[in-house]
Design a protein around this motif. Structure first.
Motif, mmCIF file in Angstrom:
data_model
loop_
_atom_site.group_PDB
_atom_site.id
_atom_site.type_symbol
_atom_site.label_atom_id
_atom_site.label_comp_id
_atom_site.label_asym_id
_atom_site.label_seq_id
_atom_site.Cartn_x
_atom_site.Cartn_y
_atom_site.Cartn_z
ATOM 1 N N LEU A 3 -72.597 34.640 105.408
ATOM 2 C CA LEU A 3 -71.384 33.989 105.899
ATOM 3 C C LEU A 3 -71.537 32.472 105.865
ATOM 4 O O LEU A 3 -70.592 31.747 105.541
ATOM 5 N N LEU A 4 -72.723 31.979 106.173
ATOM 6 C CA LEU A 4 -72.977 30.546 106.157
ATOM 7 C C LEU A 4 -72.870 29.964 104.747
ATOM 8 O O LEU A 4 -72.327 28.877 104.545
ATOM 9 N N LEU A 5 -73.343 30.704 103.769
ATOM 10 C CA LEU A 5 -73.231 30.264 102.381
ATOM 11 C C LEU A 5 -71.771 30.268 101.929
ATOM 12 O O LEU A 5 -71.319 29.344 101.238
ATOM 13 N N GLN A 6 -71.018 31.288 102.329
ATOM 14 C CA GLN A 6 -69.590 31.327 102.004
ATOM 15 C C GLN A 6 -68.857 30.141 102.624
ATOM 16 O O GLN A 6 -68.006 29.511 101.983
ATOM 17 N N LEU A 7 -69.193 29.830 103.875
ATOM 18 C CA LEU A 7 -68.590 28.687 104.556
ATOM 19 C C LEU A 7 -68.904 27.388 103.813
ATOM 20 O O LEU A 7 -68.035 26.537 103.628
ATOM 21 N N THR A 8 -70.135 27.254 103.359
ATOM 22 C CA THR A 8 -70.550 26.064 102.619
ATOM 23 C C THR A 8 -69.765 25.928 101.325
ATOM 24 O O THR A 8 -69.311 24.831 100.975
ATOM 25 N N ILE A 9 -69.575 27.019 100.622
ATOM 26 C CA ILE A 9 -68.827 26.987 99.358
ATOM 27 C C ILE A 9 -67.366 26.603 99.601
ATOM 28 O O ILE A 9 -66.807 25.749 98.901
ATOM 29 N N VAL A 10 -66.752 27.193 100.610
ATOM 30 C CA VAL A 10 -65.344 26.903 100.909
ATOM 31 C C VAL A 10 -65.179 25.451 101.350
ATOM 32 O O VAL A 10 -64.279 24.742 100.878
ATOM 33 N N LEU A 11 -66.045 24.983 102.249
ATOM 34 C CA LEU A 11 -65.945 23.599 102.711
ATOM 35 C C LEU A 11 -66.200 22.612 101.580
ATOM 36 O O LEU A 11 -65.553 21.562 101.498
#
Length: 165
Positions: A3-11
């Motif tokens: 989830l943290l990696l997904q958040l990083t990609i979206v941000l």
């Protein structure tokens, strides 16, 4: 994928899109011949949003990855983050107010100098409002990982004179 990696990609995608969009806005409004109050607000909002995309989004990513270990950076960037968000919101309110005045009083000239003064007042107010965040956030030792991380301070219980919480 975590989830943290997904958040990083979206941000990161938001940051790149925001940088490109706000640079284009600054180019278009920088070349504009007319210097109306509305264009002052749009340029200011583009600069604030550009700062958010270039500074605050990368800080947020580092914060979520618990990579912020400097107390000065933690407190300073929290003040900046809260000030920029407040500044952006109040600038949008000023734009709405200016649009209202333009519709309700169409023959009245709205001066760019007035918009600049209002923007300066908004900036000062935003920094004052954001300053307490320096006391809310600091670098402390994480109980689980025993690492120094930037986090919200623990709140203490306030008791009244009678001893009740």
């Amino acid at each position: 994928m975590s989830l943290l990696l997904q958040l990083t990609i979206v941000l990161s995608a938001y940051a790149v899109t925001g940088i490109v969009g706000n640079v284009l806005v600054l180019i278009v409004y920088g070349r504009a011949k007319h210097k109306m109050s509305f264009s002052v607000y749009i340029r200011v909002l583009a600069v604030v949003d550009l700062l958010v995309c270039c500074v605050i989004i990368p800080y947020t990513i580092a914060f979520e990855w618990q990579a912020v270990t400097s107390d000065v950076a933690c407190r300073g960037l929290e003040i900046l983050r809260h000030a920029l968000v407040t500044f952006s919101c109040h600038t949008l309110c000023a734009i709405a107010g200016e649009r209202y005045l333009s519709v309700s009083r169409p023959l009245r000239l709205h001066r760019a100098e007035t918009a600049k003064s209002i923007t300066a007042a908004i900036a000062i107010t935003s920094v004052i409002i954001a300053f307490p965040s320096a006391t809310i956030f600091s670098v402390s030792l994480d109980d689980v990982t025993s690492q120094r991380i930037c986090a919200e301070n623990e709140t203490t219980e306030v008791t009244s004179r009678e001893g009740r919480a």
